[in-house]
Write an enzyme that holds these catalytic residues in place. Structure first.
Site, PDB file in Angstrom:
ATOM      1  N   SER A 185      49.662 -11.795  -3.277  1.00 46.86           N
ATOM      2  CA  SER A 185      48.857 -13.007  -3.220  1.00 46.86           C
ATOM      3  C   SER A 185      49.062 -13.673  -1.870  1.00 46.86           C
ATOM      4  O   SER A 185      50.134 -13.577  -1.274  1.00 46.86           O
ATOM      5  CB  SER A 185      49.271 -13.980  -4.331  1.00 46.86           C
ATOM      6  OG  SER A 185      48.695 -15.263  -4.147  1.00 46.86           O
ATOM      7  N   TYR A 198      56.223 -18.185  -8.652  1.00 47.42           N
ATOM      8  CA  TYR A 198      55.117 -17.245  -8.413  1.00 47.42           C
ATOM      9  C   TYR A 198      55.034 -16.881  -6.941  1.00 47.42           C
ATOM     10  O   TYR A 198      54.933 -15.701  -6.577  1.00 47.42           O
ATOM     11  CB  TYR A 198      53.804 -17.870  -8.890  1.00 47.42           C
ATOM     12  CG  TYR A 198      52.601 -16.995  -8.652  1.00 47.42           C
ATOM     13  CD1 TYR A 198      52.318 -15.933  -9.508  1.00 47.42           C
ATOM     14  CD2 TYR A 198      51.745 -17.231  -7.572  1.00 47.42           C
ATOM     15  CE1 TYR A 198      51.208 -15.125  -9.292  1.00 47.42           C
ATOM     16  CE2 TYR A 198      50.640 -16.433  -7.354  1.00 47.42           C
ATOM     17  CZ  TYR A 198      50.375 -15.380  -8.211  1.00 47.42           C
ATOM     18  OH  TYR A 198      49.289 -14.579  -7.988  1.00 47.42           O
TER      19      TYR A 198
END
Length: 306
Positions: A185, A198
């Site tokens: 990401s 995350y």
């Protein structure tokens, strides 16, 4: 002294120009992909008969499974929800005529990999897509604002990438060909407040991918970190698509055109441009309390209107 100063600024100007040239070359692979080489339609089939996709029940994983089947590969779909897997598998078989194998597994658990390995025996795997992942919370929030699900997130986002890569890379190394795509990401490109765990997990995925590519590129294996910004998936609450937020299908189709263009890719031109802009934003701005409060207010206001 004047000559020395002149030489210094000349050198500084040359370095700046070189920086701009390198930046342009980086963007050129998104702007002019044909100049970097177009993959032939049969490219993926030459790597092996099967592609393995984790988190394949929906979102980006589903899109990879469908697109790789469209490009001639049989598909192994691995995910937690059997009903979703069965639905996607039937769709792939009916529309592409490719074979599909389903493996039900919960990647928040650690005792699943013997089961997966047993079901992969005898398959010539040319592509592995480590896509499965989870957020610490459906909405951005501070670290202590959510229940402790740290172990589940680390197992899903980090351990799964290590374990699945180890299972599949063995046979790729023996055959000296294969592709491992690790879906990371853009939130892993900087320490991202309100997504602390995350963000940290995606830093690992990107770093791990780059290190492995350095180790195995001489053996004919491509290992690439895919680092998108916005993609409309159930994990992102199926956001409306726009110039930045891509549909899973559109993102995957474009990102597969860049798998030979380096150990890391944003996957598409829009995300590459956004990444360039974000790199110019001082970290103190992103980490300021006021910006975090504004972002949370924006999310809450948006949700109240929906």
């Amino acid at each position: 002294m004047e000559l020395l100063v002149q030489q210094f600024f000349t050198l500084l100007g040359l370095i700046f120009c070189l920086h701009l040239i390198l930046k342009f070359l980086g963007f050129s692979k998104y702007l002019f992909p044909r100049l970097w080489g177009v993959l032939p339609p049969s490219f993926f089939q030459t790597l092996g008969e099967w592609a393995v996709v984790t988190g394949a029940g929906d979102g980006i994983g589903k899109a990879y499974a469908i697109e790789l089947a469209n490009r001639g590969m049989n598909i192994v779909m691995i995910s937690r929800t059997l009903e979703k897997l069965q639905k996607v598998a039937l769709e792939i078989e009916l529309t592409t005529g490719r074979n599909v194998k389903i493996i039900q597994a919960d990647f928040t658990k650690n005792k699943i990999y013997e089961h997966i390995e047993e079901n992969l025996k005898g398959l010539e795997i040319g592509v592995l897509v480590n896509n499965v992942g989870m957020l610490h919370s459906p909405d951005p929030c501070s670290f202590l604002a959510v229940p402790d699900n740290d172990e589940n997130l680390i197992n899903c986002n980090v351990v799964s990438v290590i374990k699945m890569t180890r299972l599949v890379l063995k046979q790729m190394a023996q055959r000296r060909q294969g592709i491992v795509l690790n879906i990371s990401s853009a939130f892993g490109s900087f320490p991202c407040p309100l997504y602390a765990i995350y963000s940290a997990s995606k830093v690992f995925v990107t770093t791990f991918s780059k290190a492995l590519q350095a180790e195995y590129k001489s053996e004919g294996i491509i290992i690439q970190a895919v680092t998108p910004y916005g993609v409309s998936t159930p994990m992102t609450k199926n956001q409306s698509t726009n110039l930045i937020t891509k549909s899973s299908r559109d993102f995957v189709q474009e990102s597969l055109n860049h798998i030979t263009h380096g150990s890391e890719t944003f996957g598409c031109l829009a995300h590459a441009v956004l990444g360039c802009i974000m790199n110019q934003v001082p970290m103190w701005v992103i980490h300021s309390t006021r910006v975090q409060e504004y972002f949370l207010d924006f999310i809450n206001t948006k949700q109240s209107k929906e």
